[in-house]
Design an enzyme around this catalytic site. Structure first.
Site, mmCIF file in Angstrom:
data_model
loop_
_atom_site.group_PDB
_atom_site.id
_atom_site.type_symbol
_atom_site.label_atom_id
_atom_site.label_comp_id
_atom_site.label_asym_id
_atom_site.label_seq_id
_atom_site.Cartn_x
_atom_site.Cartn_y
_atom_site.Cartn_z
ATOM 1 N N SER A 1 -7.502 -8.653 13.991
ATOM 2 C CA SER A 1 -6.193 -9.120 14.404
ATOM 3 C C SER A 1 -5.215 -7.939 14.487
ATOM 4 O O SER A 1 -5.443 -7.011 15.260
ATOM 5 C CB SER A 1 -5.700 -10.214 13.457
ATOM 6 O OG SER A 1 -4.594 -10.888 13.988
ATOM 7 N N GLU B 1 -10.312 -18.736 19.145
ATOM 8 C CA GLU B 1 -9.261 -17.845 18.630
ATOM 9 C C GLU B 1 -7.902 -18.522 18.501
ATOM 10 O O GLU B 1 -7.205 -18.385 17.503
ATOM 11 C CB GLU B 1 -9.117 -16.632 19.552
ATOM 12 C CG GLU B 1 -10.253 -15.650 19.521
ATOM 13 C CD GLU B 1 -10.198 -14.718 18.322
ATOM 14 O OE1 GLU B 1 -9.297 -14.875 17.468
ATOM 15 O OE2 GLU B 1 -11.063 -13.835 18.236
ATOM 16 N N HIS C 1 -9.675 -17.858 14.786
ATOM 17 C CA HIS C 1 -9.266 -16.498 14.443
ATOM 18 C C HIS C 1 -9.579 -16.219 12.972
ATOM 19 O O HIS C 1 -9.269 -17.036 12.107
ATOM 20 C CB HIS C 1 -7.759 -16.393 14.690
ATOM 21 C CG HIS C 1 -7.204 -15.012 14.725
ATOM 22 N ND1 HIS C 1 -7.615 -14.066 15.637
ATOM 23 C CD2 HIS C 1 -6.238 -14.412 13.976
ATOM 24 C CE1 HIS C 1 -6.925 -12.960 15.448
ATOM 25 N NE2 HIS C 1 -6.095 -13.138 14.440
#
Length: 483
Positions: free
Chosen positions: A190, A301, A394
């Protein structure tokens, strides 16, 4: 049991466990407080006494963690503006220098800490050295003050400069812990992955790392914005200088909250001083041509990011526009046309899809560029099913990477510790460690993983039955500007 190491930066007293040494809370740069606020990191003076490295150092002030992330987590370290610390996990015995991995944590450049990533399992199993770092977040690390003159050149990327300082500490000191300073991999997820991509376009970082692993990262493509214009009305000041004086005088806790009150974006930018080129251009120009890259993304995600970072409809629409420009590296019109046809007018559905495409576009672009012009690029799709309502969202690949299946590490979206998940986590973490050691991710227990090249754009499809898939993105490669 205690373990002691003497490095150029000082002597450190750490912890020793079965097959592992830990050195926690090591200061890698001077405290950026007082007059040093909004200034580049400065080296520490060498300590004359032995430094206690048995407790985690401070984590940076945390802003805007979604409530579901907080549930069940136990933070390591106190929140503070003084947060430039790192942790070293090393094998018990280092008869020869080991490959080094420097983990850069995620958290939207607003939250998170390297303290929360226990690398014990992968160090024991793979005979590597892992370093996890903290860096300045939010308004402390990414406030553009360049309008105030040369003293603040590079202020928009102080967090990236902190990461360079940590890598510099590693270069000079990691040998004392058994690490090989000539074989350093930077990896992150990330915001940490975005940091990795930014560092590839940062001249000051050249030579400090030799490989890169990118889990769900977006490229740095936009120039620094005038954040002071948004802050001045909140503070009630009429000039940049008056605004700076207030910012320097504010208690750190208040300054941390000002970021939310003003609504400024925080994160790396192409400021031309610290980050001078987007990753793909750096690879093509030769600055990062010698860096092999693994990059990839998770299937769902946006299922977490979309709802979490869309407090209002207006902000959601603005975010879709911003993401669309990075996805196509243009004005975003072609991507928004695709998005309208794909999901219609539902803004939340649009932003969920746009987050996925942001990470996917960067992964395939960077890997394709590294395969064509650099030292090699590989792409993965993380497709291991979960029992979570958000699916394979995610961060879902991080527990596999650190091989937390056995220990049940507290964290969001950790997969159930089934036997097949334990086996997959062991294989996946071993593959990442093989890449860190050699620059080649092909490893025992997984299908042969070719580079991501234009003949078929093969990706490693990491599911409960890992396999190779030829161009799973199809026509999206045109929108992503790969074809």
């Amino acid at each position: 049991m205690a373990s002691k190491v003497t490095a150029p930066a000082g002597a450190y007293q750490g912890l020793e466990e079965a097959g592992l040494r830990k050195f926690l809370g090591i200061r890698y740069a001077a405290a950026p407080i007082g007059a040093a606020r909004f200034q580049p990191p400065q080296p520490c003076e060498k300590a004359e006494e032995v430094i206690d490295a048995t407790q985690y150092g401070n984590r940076h002030f945390q802003v805007n963690w979604p409530e579901e992330v907080l549930t069940g987590l136990e933070w390591q370290g106190e929140e503070s503006e003084d947060s430039l610390f790192l942790n070293v996990f090393a094998p018990e015995h280092c008869d020869e220098p080991k490959a080094v991995l420097v983990w850069i944590h995620g958290g939207a450049f607003m939250c998170g800490s390297g303290n929360d990533y226990d690398a014990s399992r992968i160090v024991r199993d793979n005979d590597v050295v892992v370093v996890t770092i903290n860096y300045r977040l939010g308004i402390f690390g990414f406030l553009n003050l360049t309008s105030l003159g040369s003293d603040y050149a590079g202020s928009a990327n102080l967090g990236i400069q902190d990461q360079v300082a940590a890598l510099t500490w590693v270069r000079h000191n990691i040998g004392a812990f058994g690490g090989d300073a000539s074989n350093v991999t930077i990896w992150g997820e990330s915001a940490g992955a975005a940091s990795v991509l930014s560092l590839m376009g940062t001249p000051a970082a050249e030579g400090l790392f030799h490989k890169a692993i990118v889990f769900s990262g977006g490229e740095t493509l936009a120039p620094a914005t005038d954040q002071l214009a948004q802050i001045k009305p909140v503070l009630g000041c009429d000039s940049d200088q008056a605004c700076l004086e207030q910012l320097l005088a504010m208690p750190a806790e208040e300054l941390s909250q000002l970021q939310q009150q003003s609504g400024i974006y925080v994160g790396p930018s192409l400021d031309g001083v610290v980050v001078t080129r987007p990753t793909c251009e750096a690879i093509q120009d030769g600055g990062s041509a010698g860096i092999p890259v693994i990059a990839g993304s998770c299937r769902d995600e946006g299922s977490f990011l979309g709802p979490s970072f869309m407090p209002t409809q207006e902000i959601g629409i603005a975010m879709v526009w911003a993401l669309s420009m990075s996805i196509g590296r243009d004005d975003g019109a072609s991507y928004r046309e695709f998005l309208q046809a794909e999901v219609g007018d539902d803004v939340q559905a649009q932003i969920i899809r746009a987050w996925f495409d942001t990470f996917r576009a960067s992964a395939v672009r960077v890997a394709a560029t590294a395969a064509a012009h650099g030292a090699g690029g590989w792409v993965y799709n993380f497709e291991v099913e979960t029992d979570h309502e958000l699916g394979i969202t995610h961060f879902a690949d991080v527990p596999f990477t650190f091989n937390w299946m056995e220990v049940g590490n507290p964290g969001l979206f950790v997969h159930p510790p089934t036997e097949i998940n334990k086996q997959l986590a062991e294989q996946w973490s071993r593959t990442m460690m093989a890449f860190a050691k050699t620059g080649d991710p092909n490893g025992e227990g997984l299908p042969e993983w070719p580079q991501y090249q234009e003949d078929n754009y093969e990706c490693l499809w990491l599911s409960q039955e890992p396999k190779l898939v030829s161009n799973p993105d199809g026509d999206m490669l045109e929108i992503y500007k790969v074809l």
